[in-house]
Design a protein around this motif. Structure first.
Motif, short mmCIF file in Angstrom:
data_model
loop_
_atom_site.label_atom_id
_atom_site.label_comp_id
_atom_site.label_asym_id
_atom_site.label_seq_id
_atom_site.Cartn_x
_atom_site.Cartn_y
_atom_site.Cartn_z
N ASN A 137 1.54 33.74 -26.14
CA ASN A 137 0.55 33.90 -25.07
C ASN A 137 1.13 34.73 -23.91
OD1 ASN A 137 -1.80 33.56 -23.62
ND2 ASN A 137 -1.28 31.50 -22.91
N ASP A 140 1.65 38.29 -24.99
CA ASP A 140 0.35 38.95 -25.04
C ASP A 140 -0.09 39.39 -23.64
OD1 ASP A 140 -2.13 39.67 -26.35
OD2 ASP A 140 -3.00 37.86 -25.48
N ASP A 141 0.12 38.51 -22.63
CA ASP A 141 -0.23 38.85 -21.24
C ASP A 141 0.54 40.08 -20.77
OD1 ASP A 141 -1.93 36.73 -21.09
OD2 ASP A 141 -0.55 35.41 -20.00
N GLU A 144 -0.75 43.21 -22.45
CA GLU A 144 -2.10 43.52 -22.01
C GLU A 144 -2.12 44.30 -20.70
OE1 GLU A 144 -4.69 40.19 -20.82
OE2 GLU A 144 -5.60 41.87 -19.72
N LYS B 127 -8.89 32.37 -25.44
CA LYS B 127 -8.39 33.30 -24.44
C LYS B 127 -9.21 34.59 -24.39
CE LYS B 127 -4.10 35.67 -23.28
NZ LYS B 127 -2.70 35.94 -23.62
N PRO B 129 -8.84 38.64 -22.38
CA PRO B 129 -7.90 39.44 -21.60
C PRO B 129 -8.11 39.20 -20.11
CG PRO B 129 -8.94 40.79 -23.27
CD PRO B 129 -9.64 39.46 -23.28
N GLN B 130 -7.01 39.17 -19.36
CA GLN B 130 -7.11 38.87 -17.93
C GLN B 130 -7.88 39.96 -17.17
OE1 GLN B 130 -2.92 38.46 -17.24
NE2 GLN B 130 -3.04 36.23 -17.36
N ARG B 131 -7.63 41.20 -17.56
CA ARG B 131 -8.29 42.27 -16.82
C ARG B 131 -9.75 42.39 -17.19
NH1 ARG B 131 -5.68 47.86 -17.88
NH2 ARG B 131 -5.49 47.56 -20.12
#
Lengths: 347, 177
Positions: A137, A140-141, A144, B127, B129-131
């Protein structure tokens, strides 16, 4: 010999006598770029470049290094596959724009342009599926931040195969289940698992046989559950299988100790005396010897762990050690010698 | 598929049989003519998962030979192609793999039942993606533009479609920065 084992093979971690390793793999793709099987040269090259930059931008603490498969010797690629760091598919010919990023401990691997643009994988010893997910995780962050992932609010991460859609996650464990096989419970257990959406495969994944009583067990479903739920479910199922294997071992020990001691002793005898060993036979014998140690029928601890010994039987690993290509019959001779000397501590 | 107009479902006898359902069990083949509902209920998609027989291996067959696809109307869906990468649904049916991320949108109608069968659910809960959260509104806009574009293509209003396409490209270009 410099064995070059991965850290996960050291035999540590919870339940490591039965659970050889835990793995979490995340499938990720970059928005708007065709999946690898549909890429043209330009798209393949650009994708590989962009992942390389993303990996190179990672903090040094990750200790991850990027390699292009084209720059690696075929044998080196095969050894990575035998160590479970990359999939058999990634190292198949023809190699075009595939890449892999590995950390020094060989716990992390990021495959590029396999079936998806990225396959982020974390491998840990013993039963540590949750921990593997936590590392994957974070990884992956970090990636990304540099890559624009393809995803959809409804469907989640978009993958080449709809079977990986959603979380893109496949969590799996490698189990050594000799007592379930000997007591003929394995197929019944696996039938039950199939009904629970759990898939059972052999040593090298899809389509491979369960050599050496080693099984890979993973989640089939990837959509509709959270990653935490998926790894938790798998973990619970694995604990139950481990429990079944343990009671089957107890049963063998208390009801068939002489037969087992005979079987294990014979296998030990062959492993430490044979001059020619095929890889199938070697794995079968090693599985017996490992069970013998676990049951206390072999008193001396083995100088290597079961995953390390398993790797020593693999064709490409043997050729790497020998420093040259070997024919199948040469490999059988070197395999027998390698196992004999290492098991007897004579190397 | 039966060509006879009078063929009724051999299971329920209520509805017209649109599905020719062949099943091979232990080497014995049985042929039945069923309505779509019954074919689905007969569980044509229950597979035992063994090392040589995984979902990915049979996926192509599942899509291509399932009762749904034997339906005459849905045969037309095979020629449907993704406006982004040109991949056809037929190719997906043969390979089990999609061509690009946009194929999910292009083949949404055909894929949704399959996804439901594979996963038992269609809504992702894990989950993201954060963006990703920032460009939700942009994406919604793009979605409606793409819809308008394919409608325009269907109407053969190619000039209008090209205009919308350019608009999409402008938004996507801005998004990449």
């Amino acid at each position: 010999m410099n064995p070059g084992f991965s850290e996960w093979m050291e035999g540590t971690g919870p339940e490591s006598d039965i659970v050889l390793s835990s793995r979490v793999r995340l499938a990720r793709n970059v928005k708007g770029v065709p999946f690898p099987h549909r890429m043209n040269d330009e798209q393949g090259r650009r994708l590989l470049d962009s992942v390389e930059s993303a990996v190179n931008a990672m903090e040094p603490g990750w200790q991850v290094h990027f390699r292009r498969l084209q720059d690696m010797a075929p044998l080196e690629r095969q050894v990575l596959m035998e160590k479970h760091m990359v999939s058999p598919l990634l190292v198949q010919n023809p190699i075009r724009y595939e890449g892999v990023a590995l950390d020094q401990r060989e716990s992390i691997s990021i495959m590029v342009n396999e079936e998806d643009h990225l396959r982020v994988q974390v491998l840990l010893p013993g039963l540590q599926v949750e921990q593997a997910w936590q590392v994957a995780n974070k990884l992956d962050d970090v990636l990304e931040q540099h890559l624009d992932y393809a995803y959809d609010e409804t469907s989640g991460y978009l993958t080449a195969w709809p079977t990986n859609l959603g979380t893109g996650m496949r969590a799996s464990v490698m189990l050594h289940l000799p007592a379930l096989v000997i007591t003929r419970q394995a197929s019944q257990v696996f039938t039950t698992l199939a009904q629970l959406g759990i898939v059972v495969r052999g040593l090298y994944g899809e389509g491979s046989e369960a050599l050496g009583n080693i099984f890979q067990i993973s989640n089939q479903v990837s959509l509709g559950l959270t990653e935490d739920e998926l790894v938790h479910n798998l973990s619970v199922v694995v604990q139950q299988i481990v429990g079944r294997e343990r009671s089957a071992r107890e049963h063998l020990k208390s009801n068939a100790e002489l037969v087992m001691a005979d079987r294990v002793g014979r296998s030990w005898g062959i492993l430490t005396n044979a001059r020619i060993l095929t890889s199938d036979e070697a794995l079968r014998l090693l599985s017996d010897v490992k069970l013998g140690v676990d049951l206390g029928l072999i008193e001396e601890p083995l100088p290597y762990t079961f995953p390390q010994l398993t790797l020593m039987t693999r064709p490409s690993f043997l050729q790497m050690e020998a420093g040259r290509e070997l024919s199948a019959s040469e490999r059988d001779i070197i395999r027998a010698r390698t196992l004999r000397t290492h098991l007897l501590g004579q190397h | 598929m039966s060509e006879q107009e009078t063929q009724m479902c051999q299971r329920c006898g209520q509805r017209a049989a649109h599905v020719h359902f062949s099943r091979v069990v232990n080497g014995e083949k049985s042929d039945r003519f069923l309505c779509e509902d019954c074919a689905r209920e007969e569980g044509a998609f229950h597979f035992m998962l063994g090392p040589q027989f995984t979902v990915q291996h049979v996926l192509g067959g599942l899509i291509g030979n399932g009762p749904q696809m034997a339906n005459r109307e849905t045969q037309a869906a095979f020629e449907h192609s993704c406006p982004h990468c040109g991949y056809t649904y037929r190719k997906f049916a043969e390979s089990g793999r999609l061509g690009c991320d946009r194929c999910y949108e292009a083949f949404q109608n055909e894929l949704n039942p399959l996804i439901l069968r594979l996963h038992g659910r269609v809504q992702h809960r894990g989950k993201l993606p954060q963006r990703g959260a920032h460009d939700l509104s942009v994406r919604r806009e793009l979605d409606s533009l793409r819809e308008r574009m394919s409608e325009a293509i269907k109407r053969e209003a190619f000039e209008e479609a090209a205009e919308i396409r350019d608009q999409i490209r402008r938004i996507e270009g801005g998004q990449a920065e």
